[in-house]
Write a protein that holds these residues in place. Sequence first.
Motif, short mmCIF file in Angstrom:
data_model
loop_
_atom_site.label_atom_id
_atom_site.label_comp_id
_atom_site.label_asym_id
_atom_site.label_seq_id
_atom_site.Cartn_x
_atom_site.Cartn_y
_atom_site.Cartn_z
N THR A 11 0.86 -1.22 -0.10
CA THR A 11 -0.14 0.05 -0.12
C THR A 11 0.83 1.19 0.06
OG1 THR A 11 -1.76 -1.04 1.19
CG2 THR A 11 -1.73 1.46 1.50
N GLY A 12 0.59 2.02 -0.72
CA GLY A 12 1.42 3.60 -1.08
C GLY A 12 2.15 3.47 -2.27
N GLN A 13 2.62 2.24 -2.47
CA GLN A 13 3.55 1.92 -3.93
C GLN A 13 2.82 2.40 -5.03
OE1 GLN A 13 6.84 -0.72 -3.50
NE2 GLN A 13 5.72 -1.71 -1.86
N TYR A 14 3.33 2.33 -6.40
CA TYR A 14 2.85 2.60 -7.48
C TYR A 14 3.51 1.58 -8.62
CZ TYR A 14 2.10 7.31 -5.56
OH TYR A 14 1.86 8.46 -4.79
N ALA A 15 2.55 1.60 -9.52
CA ALA A 15 2.69 0.65 -10.60
C ALA A 15 2.50 1.31 -11.97
CB ALA A 15 1.83 -0.69 -10.53
N ASN A 16 2.78 0.83 -13.04
CA ASN A 16 2.45 1.27 -14.47
C ASN A 16 2.23 0.22 -15.46
OD1 ASN A 16 2.67 2.63 -17.25
ND2 ASN A 16 3.41 4.51 -16.14
N PHE A 22 -0.73 4.11 -11.66
CA PHE A 22 -1.82 3.97 -10.67
C PHE A 22 -0.96 3.80 -9.36
CE2 PHE A 22 -2.03 0.12 -13.25
CZ PHE A 22 -1.66 -0.80 -12.24
N LYS A 23 -1.56 4.35 -8.21
CA LYS A 23 -1.12 4.14 -7.05
C LYS A 23 -1.68 2.98 -6.46
CE LYS A 23 -0.54 6.51 -2.38
NZ LYS A 23 -0.74 8.02 -1.69
N LEU A 24 -1.00 2.14 -5.70
CA LEU A 24 -1.36 0.71 -4.96
C LEU A 24 -2.21 1.04 -3.66
CD1 LEU A 24 1.50 -1.50 -6.46
CD2 LEU A 24 -0.99 -1.43 -7.37
N PRO A 25 -2.87 -0.03 -3.35
CA PRO A 25 -3.72 -0.86 -4.14
C PRO A 25 -4.59 -0.17 -5.09
CG PRO A 25 -4.63 -0.68 -1.92
CD PRO A 25 -3.57 0.34 -1.85
N THR A 77 -8.61 4.98 -8.54
CA THR A 77 -7.36 5.03 -8.76
C THR A 77 -7.08 5.63 -10.64
OG1 THR A 77 -6.60 3.07 -7.64
CG2 THR A 77 -5.05 3.97 -9.32
N ILE A 78 -8.17 5.37 -11.07
CA ILE A 78 -8.11 5.90 -12.70
C ILE A 78 -9.34 6.69 -12.95
CG2 ILE A 78 -6.84 3.92 -13.49
CD1 ILE A 78 -9.49 2.52 -14.35
N GLY A 79 -9.84 7.53 -11.74
CA GLY A 79 -11.05 8.40 -11.97
C GLY A 79 -12.21 7.93 -11.81
N LYS A 80 -13.32 8.57 -12.29
CA LYS A 80 -14.72 8.12 -12.05
C LYS A 80 -15.38 7.46 -13.27
CE LYS A 80 -15.68 12.77 -9.52
NZ LYS A 80 -16.66 13.92 -9.42
N TYR A 81 -15.95 6.66 -12.74
CA TYR A 81 -16.82 5.75 -13.86
C TYR A 81 -17.95 4.66 -13.47
CZ TYR A 81 -13.76 1.86 -12.82
OH TYR A 81 -12.95 0.82 -12.00
N ILE A 82 -18.96 4.49 -14.18
CA ILE A 82 -19.79 3.34 -13.64
C ILE A 82 -19.64 2.15 -14.27
CG2 ILE A 82 -22.30 3.01 -13.78
CD1 ILE A 82 -22.90 5.79 -13.79
N GLU A 83 -19.87 1.07 -13.37
CA GLU A 83 -19.41 -0.06 -14.06
C GLU A 83 -20.83 -1.00 -13.81
OE1 GLU A 83 -15.77 -2.57 -13.25
OE2 GLU A 83 -16.83 -3.57 -11.83
#
Length: 296
Positions: A11-16, A22-25, A77-83
């Motif tokens: 938690t708090g690390q990053y990935a690409n 995005f920031k994890l998790p 992590t990737i903004g707003k959206y509906i699923e």
Amino acid sequence: MSVPKRIKRYTGQYANVDGIPFKLPVAAEHSPALMAGFFCDYEKARALMPGSELHPMKYINGKAIFMVTVIDYRQTTIGKYIEYSLAIACTRGRKPAPPLLPALFMKSFRTGQFILDLPVSSEISVKGGKGIWGMPKHKASLDFIIGGQTVSSQYEKDGQFAFRIEIERPRSSNFPLRAGVVNYSHFRNMLMASYVYFDSKAGIRLGKRAKGNLYIGDHPRTKHLKELEIEGKPFFTLFMPEIHGILDDHFESWFVTYPGPPGGPGPEGLESVFNLGLNEDWLPAPSVTDYQKYKI
């Protein structure tokens, strides 16, 4: 199913991945959700399962379970959206499981849901969800409306009505709900399994107390769902005013096998995602108002 300790450690690390930073998790906060279950024909549900490992979960009445889950992701992590998930409750194993037991012993039967359709609001959600986890995401016009008496969500694609769910809003949503969910999907002619963990308070209604309506349109992505003989009234509904959710970074994928050489082009492959960008814009909100004629 609890959140793995390794998720807490990073938690708090990053990935690409695929150009998506995005920031994890990979998490969601302050996001309302609805869920409803409807009985449907078991054999017709089984015909939609790819390969030989997934089986519809059978209820004590011999029926399969059609699941509708809509989440209004307001902070992720990737903004707003509906699923908008349309799925069949299922188990994983060499043979079908006994009725009802998979709902009680989910880990033993690897109980989850096989996703039939998964429209979302944004392109970046399609790129990440499909490209990384193999989820059958595509962009569509969606809404999520919390009213005084009902919670509803409508799905349209290319200006055509596809699906709508309405449930009666519970008077209170104080039941503590902590659960892990396995989502199975079919991508690149492989089976994919991803894991989501929820922590929320919910309003749950069961049996005759569960009230809602289902509408299935004539769009090619949803029209075939009418063949499942889905019952028009839910046997359970669930409303979560605000969820805390985590999508696991670990997932599984394996080959779909057949007794002979498979024919046809198969499901979508990587060609459906590699040209996608990171756009977070939404399509216009659903506008079809004559959906009553599609009521199940």
